[in-house]
Design a protein around this motif. Structure first.
Motif, PDB file in Angstrom:
ATOM      1  N   LEU A  91       0.835  -1.197   0.000  1.00 38.55           N
ATOM      2  CA  LEU A  91       0.000   0.000   0.000  1.00 38.55           C
ATOM      3  C   LEU A  91       0.875   1.254   0.000  1.00 38.55           C
ATOM      4  O   LEU A  91       1.694   1.435   0.907  1.00 38.55           O
ATOM      5  N   PRO A  92       0.738   2.131  -0.994  1.00 45.62           N
ATOM      6  CA  PRO A  92       1.511   3.368  -0.998  1.00 45.62           C
ATOM      7  C   PRO A  92       0.998   4.333   0.065  1.00 45.62           C
ATOM      8  O   PRO A  92      -0.143   4.201   0.545  1.00 45.62           O
ATOM      9  N   GLN A  93       1.798   5.306   0.421  1.00 46.18           N
ATOM     10  CA  GLN A  93       1.413   6.251   1.465  1.00 46.18           C
ATOM     11  C   GLN A  93       0.132   6.992   1.099  1.00 46.18           C
ATOM     12  O   GLN A  93      -0.698   7.284   1.968  1.00 46.18           O
ATOM     13  N   ARG A 115       7.928 -11.031  11.256  1.00 49.05           N
ATOM     14  CA  ARG A 115       7.411 -10.073  10.288  1.00 49.05           C
ATOM     15  C   ARG A 115       7.593 -10.635   8.879  1.00 49.05           C
ATOM     16  O   ARG A 115       8.653 -11.143   8.549  1.00 49.05           O
ATOM     17  N   GLY A 116       6.559 -10.568   8.054  1.00 48.60           N
ATOM     18  CA  GLY A 116       6.703 -11.054   6.685  1.00 48.60           C
ATOM     19  C   GLY A 116       5.515 -11.874   6.234  1.00 48.60           C
ATOM     20  O   GLY A 116       4.476 -11.945   6.905  1.00 48.60           O
ATOM     21  N   THR A 134      -1.591 -10.388  15.933  1.00 49.98           N
ATOM     22  CA  THR A 134      -1.443  -9.007  16.386  1.00 49.98           C
ATOM     23  C   THR A 134      -2.180  -8.080  15.430  1.00 49.98           C
ATOM     24  O   THR A 134      -2.134  -8.277  14.221  1.00 49.98           O
ATOM     25  N   THR A 135      -2.838  -7.061  15.967  1.00 46.58           N
ATOM     26  CA  THR A 135      -3.376  -5.990  15.135  1.00 46.58           C
ATOM     27  C   THR A 135      -2.444  -4.789  15.242  1.00 46.58           C
ATOM     28  O   THR A 135      -1.975  -4.444  16.326  1.00 46.58           O
ATOM     29  N   PHE A 136      -2.183  -4.162  14.089  1.00 48.86           N
ATOM     30  CA  PHE A 136      -1.291  -2.997  14.091  1.00 48.86           C
ATOM     31  C   PHE A 136      -1.644  -2.066  12.944  1.00 48.86           C
ATOM     32  O   PHE A 136      -2.297  -2.475  11.973  1.00 48.86           O
ATOM     33  N   ARG A 137      -1.215  -0.824  13.051  1.00 44.36           N
ATOM     34  CA  ARG A 137      -1.432   0.149  11.988  1.00 44.36           C
ATOM     35  C   ARG A 137      -0.340  -0.001  10.947  1.00 44.36           C
ATOM     36  O   ARG A 137       0.848  -0.024  11.278  1.00 44.36           O
ATOM     37  N   ILE A 138      -0.720  -0.138   9.694  1.00 38.16           N
ATOM     38  CA  ILE A 138       0.252  -0.334   8.625  1.00 38.16           C
ATOM     39  C   ILE A 138       1.036   0.949   8.372  1.00 38.16           C
ATOM     40  O   ILE A 138       0.465   2.045   8.281  1.00 38.16           O
ATOM     41  N   VAL A 139       2.355   0.801   8.275  1.00 44.12           N
ATOM     42  CA  VAL A 139       3.256   1.870   7.888  1.00 44.12           C
ATOM     43  C   VAL A 139       4.092   1.353   6.718  1.00 44.12           C
ATOM     44  O   VAL A 139       3.947   0.214   6.294  1.00 44.12           O
ATOM     45  N   LYS A 140       4.967   2.203   6.178  1.00 43.56           N
ATOM     46  CA  LYS A 140       5.755   1.792   5.018  1.00 43.56           C
ATOM     47  C   LYS A 140       6.669   0.616   5.321  1.00 43.56           C
ATOM     48  O   LYS A 140       6.834  -0.288   4.509  1.00 43.56           O
ATOM     49  N   ALA A 141       7.306   0.603   6.494  1.00 39.91           N
ATOM     50  CA  ALA A 141       8.213  -0.486   6.860  1.00 39.91           C
ATOM     51  C   ALA A 141       7.419  -1.780   7.066  1.00 39.91           C
ATOM     52  O   ALA A 141       6.284  -1.764   7.570  1.00 39.91           O
ATOM     53  N   LEU A 142       8.019  -2.912   6.713  1.00 45.18           N
ATOM     54  CA  LEU A 142       7.333  -4.202   6.739  1.00 45.18           C
ATOM     55  C   LEU A 142       6.880  -4.599   8.136  1.00 45.18           C
ATOM     56  O   LEU A 142       7.706  -4.844   9.020  1.00 45.18           O
ATOM     57  N   ALA A 190      -2.241   3.036  20.330  1.00 43.78           N
ATOM     58  CA  ALA A 190      -1.209   2.252  19.659  1.00 43.78           C
ATOM     59  C   ALA A 190       0.078   2.269  20.459  1.00 43.78           C
ATOM     60  O   ALA A 190       0.422   3.278  21.092  1.00 43.78           O
ATOM     61  N   ARG A 191       0.794   1.163  20.426  1.00 44.35           N
ATOM     62  CA  ARG A 191       2.092   1.058  21.107  1.00 44.35           C
ATOM     63  C   ARG A 191       3.166   0.717  20.087  1.00 44.35           C
ATOM     64  O   ARG A 191       2.989  -0.196  19.286  1.00 44.35           O
ATOM     65  N   GLU A 192       4.259   1.438  20.130  1.00 43.50           N
ATOM     66  CA  GLU A 192       5.355   1.165  19.213  1.00 43.50           C
ATOM     67  C   GLU A 192       5.935  -0.223  19.515  1.00 43.50           C
ATOM     68  O   GLU A 192       6.032  -0.644  20.664  1.00 43.50           O
ATOM     69  N   GLN A 193       6.319  -0.937  18.456  1.00 45.98           N
ATOM     70  CA  GLN A 193       6.923  -2.250  18.647  1.00 45.98           C
ATOM     71  C   GLN A 193       8.326  -2.117  19.236  1.00 45.98           C
ATOM     72  O   GLN A 193       9.057  -1.185  18.899  1.00 45.98           O
ATOM     73  N   PRO A 194       8.705  -3.050  20.123  1.00 50.60           N
ATOM     74  CA  PRO A 194      10.071  -3.015  20.663  1.00 50.60           C
ATOM     75  C   PRO A 194      11.098  -3.300  19.581  1.00 50.60           C
ATOM     76  O   PRO A 194      10.805  -3.989  18.598  1.00 50.60           O
ATOM     77  N   GLU A 195      12.277  -2.775  19.761  1.00 45.21           N
ATOM     78  CA  GLU A 195      13.347  -3.009  18.790  1.00 45.21           C
ATOM     79  C   GLU A 195      13.948  -4.397  18.938  1.00 45.21           C
ATOM     80  O   GLU A 195      14.475  -4.960  17.973  1.00 45.21           O
ATOM     81  N   ASP A 196      13.871  -4.973  20.132  1.00 44.49           N
ATOM     82  CA  ASP A 196      14.383  -6.325  20.351  1.00 44.49           C
ATOM     83  C   ASP A 196      13.326  -7.361  19.963  1.00 44.49           C
ATOM     84  O   ASP A 196      12.126  -7.116  20.072  1.00 44.49           O
TER      85      ASP A 196
END
Length: 307
Positions: A91-93, A115-116, A134-142, A190-196
């Motif tokens: 989906l484009p922006q 992820r994928g 998981t439910t999440f808001r789609i952004v450009k990053a996978l 919404a909560r940001e996903q952890p980097e780990d």
């Protein structure tokens, strides 16, 4: 709340049904264009498109979501949110910006794990004991967008990817509706996903599904279940591909790839202990019990599977 559902394959149907039955106003459905199927290769609408038409919901089938005409049609529907399950196109922006609350994806893993495109297959192949959705808001990053909700599901010892995905699709459908409810009420943040803990689950291709009989029995068992029903684990016999279905562990030891054929069983050696074949499908044949296949193929002692 006005919603436009996006999805394509059969696994998206439980979520479509749940959204349609919810208090939200389903004003449209987005799905992939009709695709050739069957022996005649006739164009067939996706499972989501077929069900949406039965429900009397307008269906949009853009060649690509970046098409201006599609984006104008979507904007005209004035969606507050676009719930998504296995739509199958990036989906484009410009499309992501149409609904005021965004595109809310139901992903079949506990993000940020897997992820994928193939999270369920990778979870089984890796030997995970628990996975989820998981439910999440789609952004450009996978699959990296902020999350709203999660459910967990135990991976059973005999689960194939099809078994597990079926349960996640049903449970995830309710999670998706609860997420839409929370967004409408304003109670859900919404909560940001952890980097780990990030792991990737790229699509598993046919060439990845070939069994290496030098691997341990436990690894082969997971691989076969992860690749069932798609793309299908396989090996070769006399140069022809042999599709494999779930196997069973044994205590017997055989050389990797070597077959032992009994009246009612077929064992194959691995890097550890042999596994008992379940059903198989030889080239040009129907799916059948491995012992029936062995009798028909008139296998001799010491025959090997694989190269």
């Amino acid at each position: 709340m006005r919603v436009v559902f996006a999805g394509t394959p059969e696994v998206a149907l439980p979520a479509l049904e749940a959204v349609a039955a919810s208090a939200h106003d389903l004003v449209g459905v987005v799905t992939r264009p009709d695709a050739p199927a069957g022996r005649g290769r006739k164009l067939v609408a996706s499972p989501v498109a077929q069900r949406a038409e039965e429900l009397g919901v307008p269906v949009l089938k853009p060649e690509h979501p970046r098409d201006p005409e599609f984006q104008a049609q979507l904007a005209a529907l004035e969606p507050d949110a676009c719930p998504v399950v296995a739509y199958g196109a990036l989906l484009p922006q410009s499309a992501l910006d149409v609904p005021r609350l965004g595109w809310i994806n139901l992903h079949f893993s506990c993000l940020p794990a897997w992820r994928g495109a193939a999270p369920v297959q990778h979870a089984i192949w890796a030997g995970d004991e628990v996975t989820g959705a998981t439910t999440f808001r789609i952004v450009k990053a996978l699959d990296a967008g902020p999350t709203f909700g999660v459910m967990t599901e135990r991976v059973r010892p005999e689960d194939t990817a099809g078994d597990l995905l079926g349960r996640l699709a049903e449970g995830g459908a309710h999670l998706l509706v609860r997420t839409l409810d929370g967004l409408e009420s304003g109670e859900l943040e919404a909560r940001e996903q952890p980097e780990d803990g990030v792991s990737l689950a790229p699509k598993i291709l046919v060439e990845h599904a070939e069994v290496d009989w030098t691997q341990p029995a436990v690894a082969i068992d997971r691989q076969v279940r992860a690749c069932t029903p798609f793309p299908g684990a396989w090996s070769t016999h006399e140069g022809e591909r042999l599709k494999l279905f779930p196997v069973q562990h044994t205590d017997q030891v055989l050389e990797p790839g070597v077959l032992e054929v009994g009246k009612n069983h077929v064992l194959v050696g691995t890097g550890t202990t042999a596994v008992r074949l379940g059903e198989v499908k030889a080239f040009g044949k129907k799916q059948m019990d491995a012992a029936a296949w062995a009798r028909g193929a008139r296998l001799e002692a010491g025959v090997r599977l694989g190269g």
